[in-house]
Write a protein that holds these residues in place. Structure first.
Motif, PDB file in Angstrom:
ATOM      1  N   LEU A 152      -6.485   3.959   6.843  1.00  0.00           N
ATOM      2  CA  LEU A 152      -6.270   2.574   7.537  1.00  0.00           C
ATOM      3  C   LEU A 152      -5.645   2.871   8.899  1.00  0.00           C
ATOM      4  CD1 LEU A 152      -4.820   1.204   4.358  1.00  0.00           C
ATOM      5  CD2 LEU A 152      -6.630   0.229   5.534  1.00  0.00           C
ATOM      6  N   LEU A 153      -5.443   4.033   9.031  1.00  0.00           N
ATOM      7  CA  LEU A 153      -4.552   4.004  10.277  1.00  0.00           C
ATOM      8  C   LEU A 153      -5.589   3.773  11.536  1.00  0.00           C
ATOM      9  CD1 LEU A 153      -2.378   7.165   9.887  1.00  0.00           C
ATOM     10  CD2 LEU A 153      -1.533   4.881  10.459  1.00  0.00           C
ATOM     11  N   GLU A 181       4.332  -1.935   2.755  1.00  0.00           N
ATOM     12  CA  GLU A 181       3.664  -0.770   3.145  1.00  0.00           C
ATOM     13  C   GLU A 181       4.860   0.370   2.543  1.00  0.00           C
ATOM     14  OE1 GLU A 181       2.504   0.151   7.192  1.00  0.00           O
ATOM     15  OE2 GLU A 181       2.084   2.333   6.704  1.00  0.00           O
ATOM     16  N   GLY A 184      -2.489   3.445  17.484  1.00  0.00           N
ATOM     17  CA  GLY A 184      -2.927   3.288  15.987  1.00  0.00           C
ATOM     18  C   GLY A 184      -4.384   3.601  16.114  1.00  0.00           C
ATOM     19  N   LEU A 210       0.646   1.116   9.433  1.00  0.00           N
ATOM     20  CA  LEU A 210      -0.398   0.404   9.191  1.00  0.00           C
ATOM     21  C   LEU A 210      -0.398  -0.668  10.264  1.00  0.00           C
ATOM     22  CD1 LEU A 210      -1.134   0.300   5.595  1.00  0.00           C
ATOM     23  CD2 LEU A 210      -1.907   2.086   7.192  1.00  0.00           C
ATOM     24  N   GLN A 211       0.436  -1.456   9.995  1.00  0.00           N
ATOM     25  CA  GLN A 211       0.856  -2.677  10.874  1.00  0.00           C
ATOM     26  C   GLN A 211       1.417  -2.392  12.158  1.00  0.00           C
ATOM     27  OE1 GLN A 211      -0.294  -5.672  10.813  1.00  0.00           O
ATOM     28  NE2 GLN A 211      -1.582  -5.201   8.851  1.00  0.00           N
ATOM     29  N   HIS A 252      -4.158   5.947   3.159  1.00  0.00           N
ATOM     30  CA  HIS A 252      -3.370   5.380   4.126  1.00  0.00           C
ATOM     31  C   HIS A 252      -3.815   5.859   5.423  1.00  0.00           C
ATOM     32  CE1 HIS A 252       0.384   5.193   6.467  1.00  0.00           C
ATOM     33  NE2 HIS A 252       0.832   4.267   5.733  1.00  0.00           N
ATOM     34  N   ASP A 253      -4.250   7.182   5.910  1.00  0.00           N
ATOM     35  CA  ASP A 253      -4.645   7.600   7.010  1.00  0.00           C
ATOM     36  C   ASP A 253      -6.033   6.898   7.382  1.00  0.00           C
ATOM     37  OD1 ASP A 253      -2.574   9.558   7.625  1.00  0.00           O
ATOM     38  OD2 ASP A 253      -3.219  10.590   5.885  1.00  0.00           O
ATOM     39  N   SER A 269       0.875  -1.347  -0.194  1.00  0.00           N
ATOM     40  CA  SER A 269      -0.200   0.071   0.298  1.00  0.00           C
ATOM     41  C   SER A 269       0.794   1.090  -0.065  1.00  0.00           C
ATOM     42  CB  SER A 269      -0.951  -0.090   1.444  1.00  0.00           C
ATOM     43  OG  SER A 269      -0.320   0.222   2.413  1.00  0.00           O
TER      44      SER A 269
END
Ligand SMILES: Cc1cc2nc3c(=O)[nH]c(=O)nc-3n(C[C@H](O)[C@H](O)[C@H](O)COP(=O)(O)OP(=O)(O)OC[C@H]3O[C@@H](n4cnc5c(N)ncnc54)[C@H](O)[C@@H]3O)c2cc1C
Length: 1107
Positions: free
Chosen positions: A27-28, A834, A66, A381-382, A24-25, A3
């Protein structure tokens, strides 16, 4: 699959969107593990810790990393509780399992600047010495953390000494540090400050050790220990004599010593006064204290300070003023400024309340939904599979990443290590370079080319601007180096001396400008920054000779007499650049040595490294000023903060209490009036959200890029001098590509590796053919240790930074993956799981990365950037000429502007009158004299009397200077070994005293029938004597042998002493003679002075070691 984050939507408000895409955000928002925390058995939870909930949570045990608020600090609006306390507390969040040595510093846990844990330790260790300072050097506080890998580099694990001070060297004191505790309790308001001379000078330190520590403390505060700062010079020159300069500097440095010993505890005025050795100098101590305090040399950062704000007198209470100060921007500069202003108005608030004014309200308006500005640690993300200790988030640095050395005055040392205790990772300069085709560059070739590069750089340095000179005055180094003081009998002030033609006293020759010749340059691979070389470029040695001495072979066509001629290119244009000049140098070197395309790629890599440090192509760097900050670099290894650099601005925001930061406030218009205004009317700030603020003072810390862009309108427009400097200064670009993998395919212990790029025209020998591509992925940072996941950060420097802004994420990731694939062949490099691409130019609240010195930038422009205009004040990294483009520079600019604004409100530092009390001659009673002898400073020269003739005084000063020179060069005269005191009977007595005492006591009890009866000492002595006389030879022999050995040792020691003392005496005579030759005494009695000896030289004047 991977991603990607990009930054194509500059209108979105969420901060991350400016740097990378919205996907991206979103997914945060994935929540992280909800594991609750477990506090280690036996360690009390810290009161108040849970109040600083992360995000919306208030319970420490239910905190998620997160969560939705990860990129912002808010729950909903600016009033809400903000994020991540744990992330700034040692980098340990709510999942934190405290170690007794981590000191989570939260408002409620930090009473008197100490955490509960520290307090516990201290109270356990307290030896009841009321006049002592907190010293965390005590061995008892050193609980071992060595087993905890994550704490490998926290301050707590730095060892006994360094753990205890933000200036590790300071703790390497000899003597018994236990006595130096500083445990300032916050003073009771209105209580008269108690001052006691000498009380902050630890009795058990020798004067020379004390002097050494004070000098180090000044150096670690970016101050010359032996010289007044130009601002101190201005403040004091009309009030002090030359001798008093030394006394002032000794006091100033001693106050700094107190601060560095424990920056978790503020330095109080009474402690500062205790640095004076005589109460006559309390005035000097007050001035030094005020100066250090206001300018942020002490009591800065995350430290709790006393509040002196009193009640406004009734007569003035009605309509009492309260001004408003607004700081625009919550980056390091804005937060540093606001935090320091809060501290100053608390500590000096009584000066305002006494005059009927409330301390001002300080508000920070920030455009983004988070603090930190260009210090931004973006979470991945992870967050699973993190290798960081519990409580740390896996983040990557979008902006600032490297702390460029903690030593020699980096304020980040105090904040990161001394106050917040954040763990960090030390970087090793073990770069390997890969060629563009993936082959590893031979180390010897790399070194050879680097030498040549640095030589060209040094030759270009000839065209540097001369540094500005500042007038100041120097104290007596010789005395200060040994913690000594001159006798002070008044006399002419520094200003009077300067105005008259009177020759200066011995050792006073340096009432003069400080003009350091600019040093020569090198460039460090680790951060691309220029550093200073002590040697220098010798114009008498030709380039042909130089290059051969490096190990290059001269071409047969070249001769030893050939050199480089850069004049033509450097003088060809009104605005010559470093790049053009160096490229010309490289072209001329091609005539001398056989450079190959690979050498050109290597040389271009070094250009790229400079372009990283300066955020611009070398072709846009001013030849005369690009490294105008050289000589100010800090020392010590470069480091990265574990768990994210953003912990630092968060700490500044929240510790010791929360600053009033209002997020999502984008300033669009600044209406101001430079006339004297009534309160609250001078400036009107209009935000894009419709809110309007009025203020008396506004501090703008918006990046230079924002000022250049014109996105903030000024009504009336800024004056030409300010607008012109904004245009003349450069604001550059650096971008990063963050690549997160499932597994590291590189050496995990190597902190970085470099990559050479091919020219646009393959194998070109023209330097300019490399400029477009040389900065592409030219350096990879391996961030496993600080991010907690297998992460590489590729740098895009120079023209490549702009290429990153204009290229799609997919394209960039594909390109970088191809390059890595070649480097690590035959292994296949996967696509990252990522990837994040920064685009700082597109960020409307930065418009680039950091400032640089462009061809049109003029010497002193950073200072012009810093200059206020009416009620508008300016800070930010681009206003810090000594440390531009850095986090510490931004912070220092914040401190500088805080002092500037405070002065406009409180007024300048008042010099007490009289500054120095007249000496009063008091005959001490014999009883007090003997007590005092233990505490009193034994001056280098006998105490003088007020009416002492000037000539005698001068002689004494002269003698003091000589002894200072002697002590500096050869130390104190060897001390005669003590008597052996060894007598076999005494040795025997030591062993048998208690045995005999027991027998005598028993006999006494039997004789008197009293179970409490005790034998007299005389009886015991008689018994031991009898036992010794009647003892077998075999019993006596060991004692006889021991005594005989001791006698032999003593004889040897005496012989050695005599030898050492003879050498010392001879050397002392030599130094005395040389000193007299170099500084002929007034009155010409050289012969007499040559033959005289001070008590120290005669071995009789050994200063009392105070108990
Ligand atoms: C990619 C990159 C790498 C770097 N690497 C390092 C490094 O390794 N080491 C190092 O020491 N330094 C590094 N730096 C430099 C360092 O980050 C900066 O010098 C420092 O953070 C600047 O702090 P500041 O307070 O001056 O500005 P900022 O941090 O930019 O703060 C200014 C604040 O003003 C706000 N603002 C802007 N416009 C408005 C407006 N209109 N209204 C309200 N608020 C506004 C911004 O949002 C921001 O929060 C790097 C910077 C970048 C970009």
């Amino acid at each position: 699959m991977f991603s990607i984050a990009s930054a194509d939507d500059p209108t979105a408000l969420d901060d991350g969107s400016f740097l990378f895409d919205q996907t991206h955000d979103d997914l945060l928002s994935m929540p992280m593990s909800t594991d609750s925390i477990h506090l280690k058995g036996g360690i009390a939870p810290i009161p108040g810790f849970s109040n600083l909930g992360y995000g919306r949570e208030s319970s420490a045990s239910s905190v998620h990393y997160g969560d939705l608020q990860d990129t912002s600090e808010l729950s909903t609006s600016h009033e809400r509780e903000a994020s991540t306390p744990g992330a700034f507390v040692n980098g340990y969040g709510a999942h934190y399992t405290p170690s007794p040595l981590q000191h989570p510093f939260t408002p409620n846990s930090a009473v008197n600047g100490m955490t509960n844990i520290q307090k516990k330790l201290i109270s356990r260790l307290d030896d009841g010495d009321a006049n002592t300072t907190l010293n965390r050097t005590d061995a008892k506080t050193q609980l071992s953390l060595n087993d905890h890998p994550s704490m490998a580099r926290t301050p707590q694990s730095l060892g006994r000494e360094s753990q205890t001070s933000s200036t590790p060297e300071l703790s390497q004191a000899q003597g018994q540090p236990k006595k130096h505790r500083r445990t300032n309790s916050l003073p009771v308001k209105g209580k008269v400050v108690e001052m006691k001379a000498n009380s902050s000078i630890p009795a058990e330190l020798s004067w020379s050790e004390f002097g050494r520590q004070c000098i180090l403390a000044a150096e670690n505060s970016r101050l010359n220990p032996f010289t007044l700062h130009p601002a101190e010079y201005k403040l004091l020159r009309e009030h002090v004599t030359h001798a008093q300069v030394t006394i002032y500097l000794n006091i100033r440095n001693a106050i700094l010593r107190l601060w560095h010993r424990n920056p978790l505890v503020y330095v109080s005025l009474s402690e500062a006064a205790g640095c004076a050795r005589d109460k006559r100098y309390f005035g000097l101590a007050k001035v030094a204290y005020q100066w250090l305090l206001r300018h942020g040399y002490i009591n800065f950062g995350c430290v709790e300070v006393p509040n002196t704000v009193g009640t406004i007198p009734k007569s003035k209470a009605k309509g009492a003023l309260r001004r408003t100060i607004i700081v625009v921007g919550a980056g390091m500069s804005g937060l540093g400024c606001a935090r320091h202003l809060e501290g100053l108005f608390a500590q000096l608030g009584d000066q305002l309340t006494d005059t009927g004014e409330h301390p001002p309200q300080i508000i920070v308006l920030e455009a983004r939904p988070r603090v930190g500005g260009r210090v931004y640690s973006h979470p991945f993300l992870q967050q699973a599979d993190s290798t960081l200790p519990p409580g740390h988030r896996c983040t990557a640095e979008m902006g600032a990443q490297i702390v460029t050395g903690f030593e020699h005055g980096n304020p980040m040392n105090t904040i990161i290590r001394g106050q917040l205790g954040i763990p960090y990772h030390g970087l090793r300069d073990n770069t390997i370079l890969y060629d563009y085709d993936g082959t590893v560059v031979d180390r010897s070739q790399d070194i050879l080319v680097e030498k040549l590069y640095n030589d060209v750089l040094e030759r270009a340095a000839v065209y540097r601007n001369k540094p500005a000179a500042h007038r100041t005055v120097e104290g007596d180094r010789n005395l200060m180096a040994f913690g000594r003081e001159p006798t002070d009998t008044g006399g002419s002030t520094v200003a009077e001396l300067e105005m008259s033609d009177t020759p200066l006293a011995a050792n006073a020759e340096s009432t003069a400008s400080t003009k350091q010749e600019k040093p020569t340059t090198g460039v460090e691979k680790l951060a691309g920054r220029a550093y200073q070389l002590s040697a220098g470029f010798n114009p008498d040695i030709t380039a042909a000779e130089t290059v051969q001495s490096m190990g290059w072979k001269l071409k047969p066509s070249a001769s030893n007499a050939q050199s480089l001629d850069l004049d033509m290119i450097a003088k060809a244009s009104e605005y010559p650049t470093l790049g053009q000049t160096m490229d010309e140098g490289l072209r001329q070197y091609q005539l001398l040595v056989d450079l190959k395309p690979r050498d050109m790629r290597l040389l271009s890599w070094h250009h790229a490294n400079l372009e990283y440090a300066n955020a611009v192509s070398v072709n846009q760097l001013s030849l005369s000023g690009w490294d105008q900050d050289i000589g100010n670099e800090f020392e010590g290894e470069h480091t990265e903060v574990i768990g994210g650099y953003q912990q630092v601005p968060r700490g500044l925001w929240q510790c010791p209490n929360k600053l009033d930061v209002r997020f999502n406030h984008v300033i669009k218009t600044v209406r101001y009036n430079t006339d004297e205004q009534e309160v609250g009317k001078a400036v009107r700030l209009e935000c894009t959200n419709g809110e309007v603020y009025v203020a008396d003072k506004v501090i703008l810390t918006t990046p230079l890029g924002v000022l250049k862009s014109g996105s903030v309108t000024f009504e009336p427009p800024l004056p030409d001098w300010k607008q012109d400097v904004i245009e003349r200064m450069g604001f550059g670009l650096l971008n990063k590509i963050v690549l997160v993998y499932e597994k590291a395919f590189w050496e995990p212990d190597r902190d970085m590796f470099g990559l050479l790029n091919e020219a646009e025209l393959e194998a070109s020998m023209r330097p300019e053919d490399y400029s477009a591509k040389r900065g592409r992925f030219y350096l990879f940072w391996n961030c496993i240790k600080t991010s907690g996941r297998p992460v590489l950060v590729a740098l895009m420097a120079g023209e490549a930074a702009h290429y990153a802004e204009a290229t799609s994420d997919n394209q960039l990731v594909r390109e970088v993956t191809d390059r890595l694939d070649a480097m690590f062949a035959p292994n296949h490099v996967p696509l990252p799981s990522e990837a994040i691409v920064t685009r700082w130019k597109k960020d409307p609240f930065a418009r680039g990365s950091y400032s640089y010195v462009g061809p049109k930038t003029q010497a002193g422009d950073y200072d012009v950037m810093a200059r206020p205009h009416g009620p508008l004040h300016f800070a930010g990294e681009a206003t810090c000429g000594t440390h531009p483009a850095t986090v510490h520079g931004a912070y220092l600019a914040g401190l500088r502007v805080a002092a500037e604004v405070a002065e406009t409100i409180i007024g300048p530092i008042k010099i007490p009158s009289p500054l120095i009390e007249k000496r009063v001659k008091i005959e001490p009673s014999s009883a007090t004299a003997s007590v005092d002898a233990k505490r009193r400073f034994d001056p280098a020269v006998p105490a003088s009397r007020d009416n002492k003739p000037g000539r005698i005084q001068r002689n004494e000063d002269y003698e003091a200077a000589i002894i200072g020179a002697i002590l500096e060069q050869i130390g104190e005269r060897p001390i005669k070994p003590g008597r052996t005191g060894v007598n076999p009977f005494l040795l025997y007595t030591k062993d048998f005293w208690y045995i005999c005492k027991q027998a005598c006591d028993d006999a006494q009890k039997a004789k008197t029938g009293n179970p409490e009866a005790k034998a007299s000492k005389q009886e015991i002595r008689n018994a031991v004597g009898l036992q010794w006389r009647t003892a077998e030879q075999a019993v006596k022999q060991p004692y006889m042998d021991q005594a005989s050995n001791a006698r032999d040792n003593a004889t040897a020691n005496t012989a050695e002493f005599q030898e050492r003392v003879a050498i010392w005496d001879k050397e002392a005579v030599r130094i005395r003679r040389e000193y007299i030759q170099a500084h002929p005494p007034e009155g010409g009695n050289e012969e007499l002075i040559l033959n005289s000896r001070t008590a120290i030289e005669l071995g009789a004047g050994k200063r009392l070691r105070r108990l």
